[in-house]
Every structure is written in structure tokens, then in C-alpha cells.
Design a protein around this motif. Sequence first.
Motif, PDB file in Angstrom:
ATOM      1  N   ARG B  19       0.818  -1.277   0.097  1.00 10.11           N
ATOM      2  CA  ARG B  19      -0.175  -0.488   0.327  1.00 10.11           C
ATOM      3  C   ARG B  19       0.896   1.367   0.029  1.00 10.11           C
ATOM      4  N   ILE B  20       0.906   1.805  -0.815  1.00  8.62           N
ATOM      5  CA  ILE B  20       1.089   3.471  -0.836  1.00  8.62           C
ATOM      6  C   ILE B  20      -0.382   4.223  -0.794  1.00  8.62           C
ATOM      7  N   ARG B  21       0.328   5.015   0.393  1.00  9.00           N
ATOM      8  CA  ARG B  21      -0.494   6.102   1.013  1.00  9.00           C
ATOM      9  C   ARG B  21      -0.075   7.716   1.027  1.00  9.00           C
ATOM     10  N   TYR B  22      -0.832   9.079   0.182  1.00 10.94           N
ATOM     11  CA  TYR B  22      -0.210   9.953   0.499  1.00 10.94           C
ATOM     12  C   TYR B  22      -1.029  11.069   1.706  1.00 10.94           C
ATOM     13  N   ALA B  23      -0.722  11.323   2.197  1.00 15.49           N
ATOM     14  CA  ALA B  23      -1.428  12.648   3.027  1.00 15.49           C
ATOM     15  C   ALA B  23      -1.385  14.060   2.320  1.00 15.49           C
ATOM     16  N   ARG B  24      -2.700  14.747   2.198  1.00 16.99           N
ATOM     17  CA  ARG B  24      -2.571  16.202   1.694  1.00 16.99           C
ATOM     18  C   ARG B  24      -3.024  17.190   1.921  1.00 16.99           C
ATOM     19  N   ASN B  25      -3.448  18.623   2.263  1.00 17.84           N
ATOM     20  CA  ASN B  25      -4.044  18.590   2.669  1.00 17.84           C
ATOM     21  C   ASN B  25      -4.981  20.548   1.913  1.00 17.84           C
ATOM     22  N   LEU B  26      -5.296  21.257   1.968  1.00 17.59           N
ATOM     23  CA  LEU B  26      -5.557  22.096   1.089  1.00 17.59           C
ATOM     24  C   LEU B  26      -5.193  23.427   1.611  1.00 17.59           C
ATOM     25  N   LYS B  27      -4.388  24.348   0.987  1.00 14.16           N
ATOM     26  CA  LYS B  27      -4.016  25.332   1.951  1.00 14.16           C
ATOM     27  C   LYS B  27      -5.257  26.459   2.535  1.00 14.16           C
ATOM     28  N   HIS B  29      -8.441  25.783   3.329  1.00 16.71           N
ATOM     29  CA  HIS B  29      -9.269  25.616   4.213  1.00 16.71           C
ATOM     30  C   HIS B  29      -8.600  25.294   5.637  1.00 16.71           C
ATOM     31  N   LYS B  30      -9.533  25.140   7.182  1.00 16.35           N
ATOM     32  CA  LYS B  30      -9.222  24.664   7.856  1.00 16.35           C
ATOM     33  C   LYS B  30      -9.095  23.292   7.904  1.00 16.35           C
ATOM     34  N   PHE B  31      -8.140  22.763   8.260  1.00 18.21           N
ATOM     35  CA  PHE B  31      -7.967  20.823   8.809  1.00 18.21           C
ATOM     36  C   PHE B  31      -8.714  20.429   9.611  1.00 18.21           C
ATOM     37  N   PRO B  32      -8.968  19.710   9.269  1.00 13.34           N
ATOM     38  CA  PRO B  32     -10.027  18.591   9.872  1.00 13.34           C
ATOM     39  C   PRO B  32     -10.203  18.803  11.692  1.00 13.34           C
ATOM     40  N   ILE B  33      -9.433  18.804  12.312  1.00 12.41           N
ATOM     41  CA  ILE B  33      -9.589  18.425  13.979  1.00 12.41           C
ATOM     42  C   ILE B  33     -10.477  20.499  13.906  1.00 12.41           C
ATOM     43  N   ILE B  34     -10.660  21.354  13.000  1.00 14.18           N
ATOM     44  CA  ILE B  34     -11.024  21.982  13.667  1.00 14.18           C
ATOM     45  C   ILE B  34     -12.165  22.659  12.732  1.00 14.18           C
ATOM     46  N   LEU B  35     -12.575  21.826  11.711  1.00 13.60           N
ATOM     47  CA  LEU B  35     -13.057  21.813  10.172  1.00 13.60           C
ATOM     48  C   LEU B  35     -14.863  21.752  10.209  1.00 13.60           C
ATOM     49  N   ASP B  36     -15.575  22.300  10.032  1.00 12.82           N
ATOM     50  CA  ASP B  36     -17.029  22.439  10.314  1.00 12.82           C
ATOM     51  C   ASP B  36     -17.666  22.096   9.071  1.00 12.82           C
ATOM     52  N   LYS B  37     -19.365  21.322   9.594  1.00 16.93           N
ATOM     53  CA  LYS B  37     -19.919  21.150   8.274  1.00 16.93           C
ATOM     54  C   LYS B  37     -19.595  21.025   7.358  1.00 16.93           C
ATOM     55  N   LYS B  38     -19.988  22.649   6.885  1.00 18.75           N
ATOM     56  CA  LYS B  38     -20.119  23.703   6.189  1.00 18.75           C
ATOM     57  C   LYS B  38     -18.942  23.161   4.749  1.00 18.75           C
ATOM     58  N   GLU B  39     -18.190  24.265   5.497  1.00 17.85           N
ATOM     59  CA  GLU B  39     -16.528  24.212   4.855  1.00 17.85           C
ATOM     60  C   GLU B  39     -16.182  22.535   4.333  1.00 17.85           C
ATOM     61  N   SER B  40     -16.452  21.363   5.721  1.00 19.31           N
ATOM     62  CA  SER B  40     -15.762  19.582   4.373  1.00 19.31           C
ATOM     63  C   SER B  40     -16.902  20.021   3.772  1.00 19.31           C
ATOM     64  N   ASP B  41     -17.665  19.833   3.095  1.00 13.53           N
ATOM     65  CA  ASP B  41     -18.205  19.889   2.677  1.00 13.53           C
ATOM     66  C   ASP B  41     -17.819  20.888   0.956  1.00 13.53           C
ATOM     67  N   GLU B  42     -17.635  21.551   1.236  1.00 11.05           N
ATOM     68  CA  GLU B  42     -16.610  22.514  -0.060  1.00 11.05           C
ATOM     69  C   GLU B  42     -15.624  21.389  -0.692  1.00 11.05           C
ATOM     70  N   ASP B 112      -6.587  14.035   7.730  1.00 16.52           N
ATOM     71  CA  ASP B 112      -5.830  15.594   6.568  1.00 16.52           C
ATOM     72  C   ASP B 112      -6.827  15.401   5.615  1.00 16.52           C
ATOM     73  N   HIS B 113      -6.896  16.439   4.659  1.00 13.91           N
ATOM     74  CA  HIS B 113      -8.109  16.915   3.578  1.00 13.91           C
ATOM     75  C   HIS B 113      -8.108  15.630   2.797  1.00 13.91           C
ATOM     76  N   LEU B 114      -6.810  14.895   2.225  1.00 11.80           N
ATOM     77  CA  LEU B 114      -6.818  13.760   1.843  1.00 11.80           C
ATOM     78  C   LEU B 114      -6.054  12.856   2.209  1.00 11.80           C
ATOM     79  N   ARG B 115      -6.534  11.387   1.547  1.00 11.64           N
ATOM     80  CA  ARG B 115      -5.449  10.931   2.133  1.00 11.64           C
ATOM     81  C   ARG B 115      -4.991   9.769   0.817  1.00 11.64           C
TER      82      ARG B 115
END
Lengths: 162, 344
Positions: B19-27, B29-42, B112-115
Motif C-alpha cells: 500500500r502507498i498512502r499520500y497525506a495532503r491538505n488544502l492551503k 481550508h481549516k484542517f479536519p480537527i477544527i473543520l465545520d460541516k459546511k467547509e467540509s462539504d465544500e 488530513d483533507h486528503l489521504r
Amino acid sequence: MLCDKCHKNKATVHFTKIINGKKIEMHLCKDCARDNAEINAEFSMENFLSDMFGEFSLKEPDVEYKCPNCGMTYEQFKRYGKFGCSECIIAFKDEIEPLIQNIHGHRRHKGKYPRQHTDDESTELNEIETLKKELQAAVEVENYEKAAQLRDMIKSLEKKEG
Amino acid sequence: MIKWMDDSGTEKDIVVSSRIRYARNLKKHKFPIILDKKESDEIFRKISEIIESKDIYSKKFFHFKTSNIPNLEKKMLIERHIISPALIKNQGISGFIMSNDEKISIMINEEDHLRLQVLSSGLNLKECLKKADELDSILDEKLEYAYHKQFGYITACPTNLGTGIRASSMIHLPGLVMTGRLERLLNTISKFGISVRGVYGEGSKSLGNLFQISNQTTLGNDEKTIVEKVEKIAMQIVNKEKEARQYLLDENKIEIEDRVYRSYGVLTNAKIISTDEAVKLLSLVKLGVDLDLIENYNKINFNKLFIEIQSMNIQYEAREELNERERDIKRAEIIKRTFSKESE
Ligand SMILES: [Zn+2]
Ligand SMILES: [Zn+2]
């Protein structure tokens, strides 16, 4: 401040260790400090005043750092172990750098970078070159304490690369 | 049924999966630990749109919000190594995208935003890296990743900074366990920045003699170097396992045959069996088949069977919730059916 280890009790023992110019801080509760073999080993040997030294201090934690972008404080970051946004790392850079060195054994990323960063030549610089530049800058402003730390880091890296 | 586990990869007697896994985040947006529903949908929408608009290996992709998936199915996907428990913990904001062959998946708003994850059977890390890298580049065209020139890709946790890559392989090591050589080998390996953990059970003890090895650090070496190191160490472990198996055949053949056949006897005759017992016995029968001590069962995909007998997979296939006793009965049936089918 909560204990770094159990995250439950109040931290009353503050432990700072400097190895090759890298500072490692631990804030523990009484119970965890007693169970920490590393601290006990450090203090049962006579390497107190040598290069590798440790000291207990009871100083209060420094003023609170806060990420200006997302509002996460350094204390919160330590508690969760996770950043709140892409700028936390810049806000906490001074505390994070030794932590990163400690985790990864390196201070500088090598490898893939996003499309927008292709023209960024500094990604090409290697770790030692960067440290040497920082060393030069530190000497220029007569920050000899930092210069000494940087020199030790360069030495240990050069030794590793043979 | 567990589509991602097919015939690709090498060393399949010993290496179960890669398995190869990449962790990525978007510049921005708030990171998942403090992310709200609306922003997560976006975020979910943005990533979904990119995957929909591109032809990625001509695969079809399914998009899910975690909270919309039935509980049983969620846990089944964890047992199949497609999603993680952390994704479910974040189910208010998380989702995932999965290719129809289950080999490529993207967990959204986990830690993270993306795995990004690419799975393969056998030892196949370089191929997984190639695919993960291409998928990452496709997403990079449309997304603005969080990146810092010194620290690399910015991940939620400092332990993933730099490349954000985790390369791992699941390895079956009954020979090393039985000869008592595993402990020493693991000690040596840990000095090379490779971590090892048991797949079923805790620490260096593992129920089915299944272990996962992966890179410990992500910053300071490039992706190719990290992956090559994990693959090289995996190959060294494979060779040590082969040596251990040969030693067992040379020195303790009767004892090994005894254990293999006893396990076979219990597995094929049991009417009710727990996961723990089944995993333990399957490991020994697999060893027996790999060493040609038992004939006629070469077609059984034991690596798949390890997953098929897990509790949630049993219930998922049965399309109903079962209590522990009912599951244990079903498990015995599945095993018996698999063996009788393949011996014909
Ligand atoms: Zn404590
Ligand atoms: Zn922040």
C-alpha cells in the motif's frame, strides 16, 4: 499546562535537554516524571555538565503562541498533536523545528513539490548549505549561542554523510 | 468480494499486500480537527468534481459521505483495509472516493483533507507509488495544496510532514515466529527507520503471524528512496522467512506437519469457530500449502480468506446483523465451503 505523557494531570516537572544543539522540552506530571526512564537515566549518571546536559526548572510556560490564521494556540497544538491549518507550522516554527528534527532526523524536505512551487530554487538547496547560510547570518548578528548550535548540527550532518 | 486482492504483485506466498498512502491538505481550508460541516462539504465537492472530470486509468469511481453509509458496511470496509477507523470517527465531516476495483481510494477529511491510497496484492510498492503519484499530480492541477519549502507537504500531524508518504506491506511470517527468530530481526529492522506491527492483535505479537512493515519517517528523503527502502527491507524479511521455513523442514518436519494437519483437521471439521482461532489456524494451513505439505489447496486465496472470515465481512455477505454465536457458526461454514470447493 497538561502533562506531555498522560495529558491528564498538571505538568509540574519541566525538563529541558540539549543534545547537539537541539533542544528537547518535556513537561510531565509527578507520576510520569518518576516513570520516565530517560530522565532517571540522565540523572543517575555523571553526564550532568558534559555536552549532553539536562536540568529541571520550575519556570512558568512562556507567553501563549497563537496561529494568526486559525486561532489555534501552541498549548492546543501540543495537546492534540495536530495543526489547525496550513499556517500553524509557521506560527510555531521555533518550537516545531527541533521537534521535526527529533522525529525525522532531518530539517528539510526532499522530494515532490506542488506544481505552483516549480520555480522555487530554494527547494534545491541541501540541508547543510541552508544551515551554513543560517550560521553565517547568526555570526553576523553576533548570536553566538545560535551559531554554536548550528555549527554542531552541521558537524553531525557532515559526519552522517561521510 | 474483496476485489482489490487479485493476482498482481510478487512474492505472494509471503507478502499479502502493498500500500502507498499520500497525506495532503488544502492551503485555504481549516484542517479536519477544527473543520465545520459546511467547509467540509465544500472540500468533498471540490475533490469529487476533479475525480469525475478526469479519466483515471479508465476506472469508475464511487463517492460516499461516511455518515450515509450503513454501520455494518463502514466496518466491513475497515476490515478490507480500504478505510480507517479515524474516517468513521470523523463521520460528521468525512467522506471517501473509491475505484470500482477498490485499488484506489481517497479518504476525505480523515486526519488530513486528503489521504490518497493505492492498494495491491503481493509485493508491488513501486507500481503503487507510480499510480499514487499520478493521481496526486492530477489533483494538484486543480487544488492548491498546503506546502512549505522547508517542511514539504503540510500535514495535520508533524509525523507525516515532508513527503506525506507511507509505504507499507503486510507480510506472513510463521517461519520466523516458530523458529523464534522474529524478535531479533525486528530489532535490527527498527534501526533502519522501519516500523513493524502485528495486523491482528497488539505489538510484536500477531495472531495470524501477519505483520505490517512501513517507513517511520517522511521528511528528508524523497518518495522513491523511501519506497525503495521499504521494498528492500521487505525482500530481506521475505528471504529470512524462506530460510526459516527451510530450517523447519530440515530439522522439524514431523513437528511442522503435525501442527499443520492438526490445524487443517480443526478448520475443516469445526462447526463453530471464533475469528482469533480461525486466523491462527489458517496461518498454519497456509504455511502447509506454501510448503507443499498439504496438496490440492493451491487455489485457495488465503490472503483473501483472512479478510472474509472477519466479523463484519461475514455479516456483510450474509446481508444481516448476526450475534457472536451466529457469526462463529457462519465462519465455520465459510471455511468448510472454501476448502471443499477447492479440493474438487
Ligand atoms: Zn502524566
Ligand atoms: Zn493555524
